[in-house]
Each structure stands twice: as structure tokens, then as C-alpha cells.
Design an enzyme around this catalytic site. Structure first.
Site, short mmCIF file in Angstrom:
data_model
loop_
_atom_site.label_atom_id
_atom_site.label_comp_id
_atom_site.label_asym_id
_atom_site.label_seq_id
_atom_site.Cartn_x
_atom_site.Cartn_y
_atom_site.Cartn_z
N GLY A 1 0.77 -1.24 0.00
CA GLY A 1 0.00 0.00 0.00
C GLY A 1 0.80 1.29 0.00
N ASN B 1 2.00 3.00 -2.60
CA ASN B 1 1.47 3.93 -3.62
C ASN B 1 0.13 4.52 -3.19
OD1 ASN B 1 3.12 4.24 -6.20
ND2 ASN B 1 3.31 2.04 -5.75
N MET C 1 -3.23 -7.06 -7.70
CA MET C 1 -2.56 -8.18 -8.35
C MET C 1 -3.47 -9.07 -9.20
SD MET C 1 0.44 -7.46 -7.62
CE MET C 1 1.34 -8.88 -8.22
N ILE D 1 -5.99 -9.69 -12.68
CA ILE D 1 -6.39 -9.23 -14.01
C ILE D 1 -7.89 -8.90 -13.95
CG2 ILE D 1 -6.59 -9.91 -16.44
CD1 ILE D 1 -3.73 -10.13 -15.74
N LEU D 2 -8.26 -7.75 -14.50
CA LEU D 2 -9.67 -7.35 -14.44
C LEU D 2 -10.47 -8.09 -15.51
CD1 LEU D 2 -9.13 -3.49 -14.08
CD2 LEU D 2 -9.35 -5.19 -12.26
N ASN E 1 -3.30 2.28 -13.95
CA ASN E 1 -2.43 1.35 -13.23
C ASN E 1 -1.02 1.92 -13.16
OD1 ASN E 1 -1.56 -1.23 -12.11
ND2 ASN E 1 -0.66 -1.68 -14.11
N HIS F 1 3.00 0.69 -12.98
CA HIS F 1 3.83 -0.49 -13.22
C HIS F 1 5.31 -0.10 -13.07
CE1 HIS F 1 4.89 -4.39 -14.81
NE2 HIS F 1 5.81 -3.79 -15.55
C1 GRF Z 1 4.49 -1.22 -7.06
O1 GRF Z 1 5.82 -1.46 -7.44
C2 GRF Z 1 3.63 -1.03 -8.28
O2 GRF Z 1 4.29 -0.41 -9.34
C3 GRF Z 1 3.27 -2.44 -8.66
O3 GRF Z 1 3.09 -3.11 -7.42
C4 GRF Z 1 3.86 -2.46 -6.41
C5 GRF Z 1 2.91 -2.09 -5.32
O4 GRF Z 1 3.56 -1.57 -4.19
N1 GRF Z 1 2.11 -2.49 -9.51
P1 GRF Z 1 2.72 -0.83 -3.07
O5 GRF Z 1 1.66 -1.84 -2.58
O6 GRF Z 1 2.09 0.38 -3.66
O7 GRF Z 1 3.69 -0.50 -1.98
#
Ligand code: GRF
Length: 206
Positions: A12, A14, A90, A92-93, A107, A109
């Protein structure tokens, strides 16, 4: 104000970057809900600390993909959500979920797409031997990490990097990039033109 749902599966960080940006008055959005497919995910504890509405299905509901997405869809409809942000989500939609929110799901990435889509993007970058990698925020389409790119940040790869040190360097940029892209969306400054996303200057928004 733009009503956002943030979907998370794990740590979490991000999501927290979004909540911090909002708390500091930098992001003109309402966070209608933080939802997870992983009951007990650390992200949910953080979201609660920020006083955000959370949605955490039971393990049985979460375990069955169809059930999970049907209760999630119902929740998002009830909350009248305008934008869905995948922040370390994590799964796929499914196509019917995507169809319900055209051009309204984004999203983040941890690579410079289209290089290194899918899982373990940082390890893929190290193994390939690139000198630079980074992160990408993109609209979500039916493919894996394949939708129109909103914006990217570049990060160097050093000879003694491990997967962890590289991931940490990329994450610093992720935490800046994702709130910045949500802000552009909220300000109505993103135009999808085929594969390309045009970012309008602030003055053209009204
Ligand atoms: C991040 O590296 C994001 O780019 C990828 O999954 C990771 C999630 O990390 N999709 P967090 O849960 O936001 O710490």
C-alpha cells in the site's frame, strides 16, 4: 470533485502516496473507497489510519474471482466512482468490469513499458541488463500492462543493484508519478488519441 476508488493487494505504499498528496491539499479528489482482494492486506490498515472508507471482502468472497468482482462492482456503483486506480492490485480485471469503466481505470507499473510487463519487472530489468528502467502510469485495457501510457519516470540501474535496491529507487519515483497522473485526470487534462495520451496544458481545460 472526482470520486476515486483505489484497489490494492499488498503493502500500500502507492496508495499512501495518494492519501498523503490528498491530505496536503495537493490532489483535488475524494477517495470513495480503498478496496482489496486480499483480506488483511497491510494497505487496508494504512487506509484506516487515514480515515478512508475500506472494502475488504471475506476470504471466501475474495477467493472466488467472479464473486469478488461482482460485489466489488456493486460497491463501486453504489459509491458512484469516477476513476479506479490500481495501486499494486494483483488481479487481471475481467472484461465486463473493464467495459463498465472505459478509460477510467489506471495502473502503475515498475518499468518503462512496453519493456518488462507482468510480474517481477525489476528483476526482469536487472536480468536483461538495461542501464535505465523506471515506472509507468497507464490506462488499463484488456491486455497485461498494455494500455495507453499517461506518463513515465526514468531511473538508473547501477552495476551493484539488487532487485531490492532497484525496486526501492523506482518506488521513490512511483510515489511522485501516480499522484501527478491522478491530478491530470482530475483536472480533465488527459485525452486518449489511439495509443497516445495527450496531456493538455492547464489553460485548455475549461
Ligand atoms: C508497485 O511497485 C507497483 O508499481 C506495482 O506493485 C507495487 C505495489 O507496491 N504495480 P505498493 O503496494 O504500492 O507499496
Amino acid at each position: 470533485m472526482l470520486r476515486c476508488a483505489i484497489l490494492v493487494s499488498g503493502r500500500g505504499s502507492n496508495m499512501e502516496a495518494i492519501l498523503k498528496a490528498k491530505a496536503s491539499g495537493d490532489l483535488p479528489i475524494e477517495v470513495a473507497v480503498v478496496a482489496t482482494d486480499r483480506p488483511g492486506a497491510p494497505a487496508i490498515t494504512i487506509a484506516r489510519r487515514y480515515g478512508v472508507n475500506t472494502f475488504e471482502p471475506s476470504p471466501e468472497q475474495a477467493g472466488d474471482k467472479r464473486t469478488f468482482f461482482s460485489i466489488l462492482t456493486q460497491k463501486l456503483q453504489e459509491l458512484d466512482v469516477d476513476l479506479i486506480v490500481l495501486a499494486g492490485f494483483m488481479r487481471i480485471l475481467p472484461p465486463d468490469f473493464l467495459a463498465r469503466y472505459p478509460e477510467r481505470i489506471i495502473n502503475i507499473h515498475p518499468s518503462l513499458l512496453p519493456a518488462f510487463p507482468g510480474l517481477k519487472a525489476q528483476r526482469q530489468a536487472l536480468e536483461y541488463g538495461v542501464r535505465f528502467t523506471g515506472c509507468t502510469v497507464h490506462f488499463v485495457d484488456e491486455g497485461v500492462d498494455s494500455g495507453p501510457i499517461i506518463d513515465q519516470r526514468v531511473v538508473p540501474v547501477y552495476p551493484d543493484d539488487t532487485e531490492e535496491s532497484l525496486a526501492a529507487r523506482i518506488l521513490v519515483e512511483e510515489h511522485r508519478l501516480l499522484p501527478a497522473c491522478i491530478r491530470l485526470f482530475a483536472e480533465g487534462r488527459l485525452r486518449i488519441e489511439g495509443r497516445r495520451v495527450r496531456i493538455l496544458p492547464p489553460t485548455e481545460t475549461r
